[in-house]
Scaffold this active site. Structure first.
Site, PDB file in Angstrom:
ATOM      1  N   THR A  93      48.831  49.309  40.142  1.00  0.00           N
ATOM      2  CA  THR A  93      47.889  48.288  39.680  1.00  0.00           C
ATOM      3  C   THR A  93      47.941  47.154  40.695  1.00  0.00           C
ATOM      4  O   THR A  93      49.004  46.546  40.894  1.00  0.00           O
ATOM      5  CB  THR A  93      48.302  47.743  38.297  1.00  0.00           C
ATOM      6  OG1 THR A  93      48.369  48.829  37.383  1.00  0.00           O
ATOM      7  CG2 THR A  93      47.297  46.718  37.794  1.00  0.00           C
ATOM      8  N   LYS A 168      40.609  48.529  35.163  1.00  0.00           N
ATOM      9  CA  LYS A 168      41.983  48.382  34.644  1.00  0.00           C
ATOM     10  C   LYS A 168      42.247  46.934  34.193  1.00  0.00           C
ATOM     11  O   LYS A 168      42.774  46.697  33.115  1.00  0.00           O
ATOM     12  CB  LYS A 168      42.974  48.799  35.738  1.00  0.00           C
ATOM     13  CG  LYS A 168      44.406  48.384  35.528  1.00  0.00           C
ATOM     14  CD  LYS A 168      45.216  49.396  34.771  1.00  0.00           C
ATOM     15  CE  LYS A 168      46.570  48.820  34.402  1.00  0.00           C
ATOM     16  NZ  LYS A 168      47.364  49.685  33.588  1.00  0.00           N
ATOM     17  N   LYS A 243      51.535  40.198  34.669  1.00  0.00           N
ATOM     18  CA  LYS A 243      50.979  40.606  35.965  1.00  0.00           C
ATOM     19  C   LYS A 243      49.491  40.954  35.823  1.00  0.00           C
ATOM     20  O   LYS A 243      48.646  40.463  36.577  1.00  0.00           O
ATOM     21  CB  LYS A 243      51.757  41.825  36.489  1.00  0.00           C
ATOM     22  CG  LYS A 243      51.130  42.442  37.732  1.00  0.00           C
ATOM     23  CD  LYS A 243      51.716  43.797  38.100  1.00  0.00           C
ATOM     24  CE  LYS A 243      50.844  44.473  39.153  1.00  0.00           C
ATOM     25  NZ  LYS A 243      51.338  45.767  39.579  1.00  0.00           N
TER      26      LYS A 243
END
Ligand code: NAD
Length: 295
Positions: A93, A168, A243
């Site tokens: 990611t 995402k 994050k």
């Protein structure tokens, strides 16, 4: 069977690489941690001393790294030795700009590339049931399909390069907000004298139903088994939620899109983590919300 390079063999990468080995592929793996390399060797992964060694013979090269900066530094190292025509699959990611740079570097070297971040966590990586959100050309996505099939249960092509990362962070920004909403609803319900089970039975079958209630209920002993039933051991650690919610805010800033709920959710997870540590599952935020006084 293909020769696959795999760089980044952490909590997610090791079980993913191990599933590729079990399917009969030859996997050359690299990680900066010697302990992890030992564990990889036990999984019949051929361990390498450098990222370049893992890349030099690869038909397919998979990365599963902590962030975009590390991804791009690894790219800089491996691109000169990666065989022409190889396909790069980045499952980490990372921020959208790093994903764009990843595709640009690959294309400048005549390599195929897809960004394919995942949902499903460590359990999904072990079981080979991850969902991949993919950005890249149709041809590259088609080439990646048989490998992603081994590591995951579902693949969604979201568009051209970096579209997987975009999807995402939108999804995880939504998850960040729904989990807080669910935590607030149960906290208020408790103050109003409701049994959590009764509230669950209503919310999980009514207009408030969502993944954060139905699959990952943050109240111990209510709903299907979740990290709440295991003292909020992750699961999906608060550090990872912080994050991803931060990446969403970086993208929101860059695109000029206001996301008032997303930005507030990030602040709340940071406050929760400051008090309880970053290692608890993100659903543990309910324990912090329950103790908030109305100002
Ligand atoms: P991790 O920290 O367990 O694994 C990352 C690995 O990369 C580590 O083993 C580290 O030693 C290695 N590494 C760091 N720098 C390196 C370098 N220069 N060269 C080679 N290896 C290097 O993290 P993870 O939980 O496996 O997550 C990996 C990625 O997947 C992250 O981008 C994360 O956001 C994403 N992700 C994680 C989860 C999850 O539940 N853990 C879920 C979805 C997505």
């Amino acid at each position: 069977m293909a020769t696959i390079g795999f760089i980044g063999l952490g909590n997610m990468g090791l079980p993913m690489a191990s599933n590729l080995v079990k399917a009969g592929h030859e996997v050359l793996g690299f990680d900066t941690s010697p302990t992890i390399l030992e564990a990889a060797s036990d999984e019949k992964i051929i361990t390498c001393l450098t990222a370049s060694d893992a890349a030099a013979e690869a038909e397919v090269l998979i990365t599963m790294l902590p962030n975009g900066e590390i991804l791009l530094s690894v790219m800089e190292e491996i691109l000169p030795v990666t065989p022409k025509g190889a396909l790069l699959i980045d499952c980490s990611t990372v921020d959208v700009d790093s994903a764009k740079a990843f595709h640009a570097h690959a294309s400048a070297k005549g390599l195929g590339s897809i960004d394919a971040p995942v949902s499903g966590g460590i359990g999904g990586a072990q079981a080979g049931t991850l969902t991949f959100m993919i950005g890249g050309s149709e041809a590259d996505c088609k080439r990646a399909e048989p490998y992603l099939d081994i590591m995951g249960g579902k693949q969604v092509r979201c568009g051209e390069g970096s579209a997987g990362q975009a999807a995402k962070i939108c999804n995880n920004m939504l998850l960040a907000t729904t989990m807080i909403g669910v935590g607030e609803a149960f906290s208020l319900g408790k103050k109003l004298g409701l049994e959590p089970q009764a509230l669950y039975d209503v919310m999980s079958t009514s207009s408030g139903s969502c993944w954060s209630i139905n699959t990952y209920c943050p109240v111990p002993g209510v709903g299907p088994t979740s990290p709440a039933d295991n003292d909020y051991k992750p699961g999906f650690a608060s550090s990872l939620m912080i994050k991803d919610a931060s990446l969403a805010q970086i993208a929101a800033d860059a695109s000029g899109q206001a996301t008032p709920m997303g930005s507030r959710a990030l602040e709340l997870y940071k406050e929760f983590a400051a008090q309880s540590g970053e290692d608890l599952d993100f659903s543990g935020i309910i324990t912090w919300l329950e103790n908030l006084e109305r100002g």
